[in-house]
Design an enzyme around this catalytic site. Sequence first.
Site, PDB file in Angstrom:
ATOM      1  N   ARG A  60       3.920  -5.777   2.487  1.00  0.00           N
ATOM      2  CA  ARG A  60       5.316  -5.705   2.062  1.00  0.00           C
ATOM      3  C   ARG A  60       5.571  -6.699   0.939  1.00  0.00           C
ATOM      4  O   ARG A  60       5.393  -7.901   1.133  1.00  0.00           O
ATOM      5  CB  ARG A  60       6.249  -6.025   3.235  1.00  0.00           C
ATOM      6  CG  ARG A  60       5.935  -5.205   4.462  1.00  0.00           C
ATOM      7  CD  ARG A  60       7.121  -4.455   4.966  1.00  0.00           C
ATOM      8  NE  ARG A  60       6.684  -3.453   5.933  1.00  0.00           N
ATOM      9  CZ  ARG A  60       7.451  -2.918   6.873  1.00  0.00           C
ATOM     10  NH1 ARG A  60       8.710  -3.296   6.959  1.00  0.00           N
ATOM     11  NH2 ARG A  60       6.981  -1.995   7.677  1.00  0.00           N
ATOM     12  N   GLU A  64       7.769  -8.478  -0.056  1.00  0.00           N
ATOM     13  CA  GLU A  64       9.031  -9.157   0.263  1.00  0.00           C
ATOM     14  C   GLU A  64       9.303 -10.247  -0.764  1.00  0.00           C
ATOM     15  O   GLU A  64       8.488 -11.130  -0.954  1.00  0.00           O
ATOM     16  CB  GLU A  64       8.931  -9.849   1.632  1.00  0.00           C
ATOM     17  CG  GLU A  64       8.645  -8.958   2.796  1.00  0.00           C
ATOM     18  CD  GLU A  64       9.916  -8.330   3.344  1.00  0.00           C
ATOM     19  OE1 GLU A  64      10.978  -8.481   2.708  1.00  0.00           O
ATOM     20  OE2 GLU A  64       9.829  -7.685   4.397  1.00  0.00           O
ATOM     21  N   ARG A 106      10.193 -16.362   8.318  1.00  0.00           N
ATOM     22  CA  ARG A 106      10.002 -15.124   9.090  1.00  0.00           C
ATOM     23  C   ARG A 106       9.274 -14.043   8.305  1.00  0.00           C
ATOM     24  O   ARG A 106       8.992 -12.984   8.846  1.00  0.00           O
ATOM     25  CB  ARG A 106      11.358 -14.562   9.530  1.00  0.00           C
ATOM     26  CG  ARG A 106      11.986 -15.318  10.684  1.00  0.00           C
ATOM     27  CD  ARG A 106      13.397 -14.875  10.947  1.00  0.00           C
ATOM     28  NE  ARG A 106      13.461 -13.542  11.535  1.00  0.00           N
ATOM     29  CZ  ARG A 106      14.583 -12.949  11.917  1.00  0.00           C
ATOM     30  NH1 ARG A 106      15.737 -13.577  11.769  1.00  0.00           N
ATOM     31  NH2 ARG A 106      14.579 -11.745  12.437  1.00  0.00           N
ATOM     32  N   HIS A 107       8.997 -14.268   7.024  1.00  0.00           N
ATOM     33  CA  HIS A 107       8.430 -13.190   6.215  1.00  0.00           C
ATOM     34  C   HIS A 107       7.010 -13.456   5.741  1.00  0.00           C
ATOM     35  O   HIS A 107       6.695 -14.538   5.251  1.00  0.00           O
ATOM     36  CB  HIS A 107       9.329 -12.935   4.991  1.00  0.00           C
ATOM     37  CG  HIS A 107      10.630 -12.294   5.351  1.00  0.00           C
ATOM     38  ND1 HIS A 107      11.774 -13.018   5.563  1.00  0.00           N
ATOM     39  CD2 HIS A 107      10.951 -10.992   5.558  1.00  0.00           C
ATOM     40  CE1 HIS A 107      12.759 -12.187   5.877  1.00  0.00           C
ATOM     41  NE2 HIS A 107      12.286 -10.953   5.888  1.00  0.00           N
ATOM     42  N   GLU A 151      14.538  -9.828  16.653  1.00  0.00           N
ATOM     43  CA  GLU A 151      13.956  -8.497  16.629  1.00  0.00           C
ATOM     44  C   GLU A 151      12.432  -8.599  16.588  1.00  0.00           C
ATOM     45  O   GLU A 151      11.874  -9.256  15.720  1.00  0.00           O
ATOM     46  CB  GLU A 151      14.455  -7.756  15.380  1.00  0.00           C
ATOM     47  CG  GLU A 151      13.908  -6.354  15.263  1.00  0.00           C
ATOM     48  CD  GLU A 151      13.917  -5.851  13.826  1.00  0.00           C
ATOM     49  OE1 GLU A 151      14.845  -6.200  13.086  1.00  0.00           O
ATOM     50  OE2 GLU A 151      12.986  -5.121  13.450  1.00  0.00           O
ATOM     51  N   SER A 208      10.824  -2.127  15.976  1.00  0.00           N
ATOM     52  CA  SER A 208      11.693  -0.995  15.721  1.00  0.00           C
ATOM     53  C   SER A 208      10.983   0.240  16.233  1.00  0.00           C
ATOM     54  O   SER A 208       9.763   0.320  16.199  1.00  0.00           O
ATOM     55  CB  SER A 208      11.945  -0.828  14.221  1.00  0.00           C
ATOM     56  OG  SER A 208      12.921  -1.730  13.796  1.00  0.00           O
ATOM     57  N   ARG A 218       5.032 -12.065  14.304  1.00  0.00           N
ATOM     58  CA  ARG A 218       6.372 -12.448  14.737  1.00  0.00           C
ATOM     59  C   ARG A 218       6.428 -12.570  16.258  1.00  0.00           C
ATOM     60  O   ARG A 218       7.030 -13.511  16.796  1.00  0.00           O
ATOM     61  CB  ARG A 218       7.389 -11.415  14.229  1.00  0.00           C
ATOM     62  CG  ARG A 218       8.812 -11.906  14.358  1.00  0.00           C
ATOM     63  CD  ARG A 218       9.805 -10.944  13.767  1.00  0.00           C
ATOM     64  NE  ARG A 218       9.882 -11.015  12.307  1.00  0.00           N
ATOM     65  CZ  ARG A 218      10.873 -10.481  11.612  1.00  0.00           C
ATOM     66  NH1 ARG A 218      11.847  -9.832  12.225  1.00  0.00           N
ATOM     67  NH2 ARG A 218      10.883 -10.575  10.303  1.00  0.00           N
TER      68      ARG A 218
END
Lengths: 440, 440
Positions: free
Chosen positions: A214, A216, A222-223, A363, A366, A414
Amino acid sequence: MTTEPTQAAPVLPRTFIRELAQHVGQTVRLRGMILSRRDLGGIQFVTLRDAGGAVQCVGDQLNLDLPLPESSVEIIGTVRPHPKRGGEVEVQMQAMTVIAAAAEPTPVELPKLERVHADTLLNHRAVTVRGLKERAALRVQAELLAGFRETLSGMGFTEISTPKIVEAGAEGGAGLFTVDYFGEPAYLAQSPQLYKQMMVGAFERVFEVAPVFRGESHNTSRHLTEYLSLDAELGFIDSEEDVMDAETEVLRGMLARVQERCGPELALLGAELPQVPERIPRIPLLEARATVEREFGHLVGGKDLDPEGERLLGEWAGRELGSDFVFVTKFPQAARPFYTHPDGEMDGVPVTRGFDLLLRGLEITSGGQRIHDPEMLRRSIEAYGLNPESLRAYAEVFRYGMPPHGGFAIGAERLTALLLGLSNVRMARAFPRDRTRLQP
Amino acid sequence: MTTEPTQAAPVLPRTFIRELAQHVGQTVRLRGMILSRRDLGGIQFVTLRDAGGAVQCVGDQLNLDLPLPESSVEIIGTVRPHPKRGGEVEVQMQAMTVIAAAAEPTPVELPKLERVHADTLLNHRAVTVRGLKERAALRVQAELLAGFRETLSGMGFTEISTPKIVEAGAEGGAGLFTVDYFGEPAYLAQSPQLYKQMMVGAFERVFEVAPVFRGESHNTSRHLTEYLSLDAELGFIDSEEDVMDAETEVLRGMLARVQERCGPELALLGAELPQVPERIPRIPLLEARATVEREFGHLVGGKDLDPEGERLLGEWAGRELGSDFVFVTKFPQAARPFYTHPDGEMDGVPVTRGFDLLLRGLEITSGGQRIHDPEMLRRSIEAYGLNPESLRAYAEVFRYGMPPHGGFAIGAERLTALLLGLSNVRMARAFPRDRTRLQP
């Protein structure tokens, strides 16, 4: 003629440090690296680290200048109870042989990494990853992965491996890394989403553990730009409820395996694993928003839950429902990708069969039911304003027949960071990659 | 308030096709996709495929137009012995419910894929991967991976996950894919080599199962641009003999697992697994070259074995040594990368502790002992004419202490193809990538 083995078997077989408690009173042969050393006027103390453990070794007649920390050595010694720490053992050294000496001291002292800034730790990660707590986090992650696979295999899932170099992104162009593919542009897969759905047609139940990429631009704790995605997808479901049931079972299997195999690592990190309830509570997003407003006076903007809303919902779920985990369900269409199965309206808002899973207010996953009907999929691609041509190969499969299906994805780093209370997700990866970090 | 489950439990639990033999005489509920169908004037035949099996279902009073192949259906029926095929069962259908109908016929008929050209199969891979033999190969591969991990875990190895986006290639620039990393050039990892060596410092014994990327300009039946590499690395070895011992144990574990769990797939593919001998024969490369010259009159050019030489050596090893496997050892320095541990000279040629493993005359793995001494490494980088700066982060680790170590890598697809007799390595990957193929 073939060559014969050249090494005679050593007289005394090697013992690993984790097995020492079974050898009290016996002479053992250890191999490992010197984590730290002290020489107190004739009495020498060495902490030895090997594949899975660390132990204090004491010697008073070694006639040896101790080599630098991180040197590889072999120690012959006797196992005895540790004089001060009940239940632990130490080794009285009779001999130490240097197998490979370190040429210079490590840039930071491995037993004292807690005092070192995260950037320094990461700059020297190739060595600091040897720290006991550093590697313990990665060891727990390895068992989480094994638990994920083992539980799913037991549920009839088949492991798949899908391409990471792709012609187009699953959900549009934002955050895609471009690859020069023999002079043509290609991309790094942001998720195996579309491929794992296709593979439901072959195996009905599939999973994959693989890196995703990703681009990002966020550079937060968190990334990561490259992380390990734990993906599962299953067919012949009645609704997303079946997907949540499956995920609950998987999480239970993962945590049980860590609990069983990582006692020393959890103790070292001071981590206590959450309980996975028989049935994780499920609350529709619109209700979740109303709950944090009613209970905490927190008004959530947008269509989703904001991070503070998630935190508060987690707090409420812990207090009122007695669960560290909570599924937030029925996400509005506006907050979900085009392949999410619609589910009518709630309070006039078109909602979906998509869900998130929160752990202690953060979270970790998903998931949801996906569209399997080709007409519904065509309309959704249109409604989302996507280019049908770039999704042609994907959409085509649905015309040839697909069962109702759904799945979920868990970010391994995570989850690891959350379970272990690591403040930075980077420490849940051997060699993290972020907006500015490509080394080591 | 949380939502409650909306589905009542079905009266009759679902049975999977693989379990049917335990249900002869009973009524079962099946779910799956229609692989093929025939309607012979009132008597209807359906072959149903589910997660792990396929079975013939027969009906004479269904009052139903059979849906298109690949439609998802539920069938209620009675299990009985197959009238013609002893030991097999079939299902007498009482009812069929269509869960999701296919909208159009598949572009090629899935029961007849053997007649279809490989390119057509690959162009429609998203559907043709559902073919029974196609998926069987991938199922076997999944068990090979599980066997690799399971065996190594039992041997005290820890699973690691290393970066696929890297700043520089492990062995120079040839065949590297370039990634646009926020405007800067980066590369896709061709192997986890340098990272798995670094992780030996943390865990002593490590393994990784992950994609690697090779910009191969060859477009042969043996080359993929993205494949799954099964990597292992272990510390505190005495020589490369320990690495070969470890690989032998791993292979034995992998094949045992496939033998145990993939009986139906092996039968379907007509594959017979090779035996892994207690000790796989080991023959130095220079002797191997002399052997194929003496036994077959085949003169090998270059410093290595050519493919024909490998094939002949495999034939010889099978005949003379009774082994499908043979390690070719002591590779000349000129044929090995800079990190390979040197091992003096043979016949005046500088050789290394590097080896290959041949299975039935084809290379499935490379491995060896690596250099751990920082001075020896520095000299090697220099002698190979590599840029010390691009290897700085890697080389640095060795100055801080590293045990003697070595490892090996197995290409999952090549091994799968060889074991199953697949003529094209692409069929051992769900969605293969090659010089010209980026889709599906």
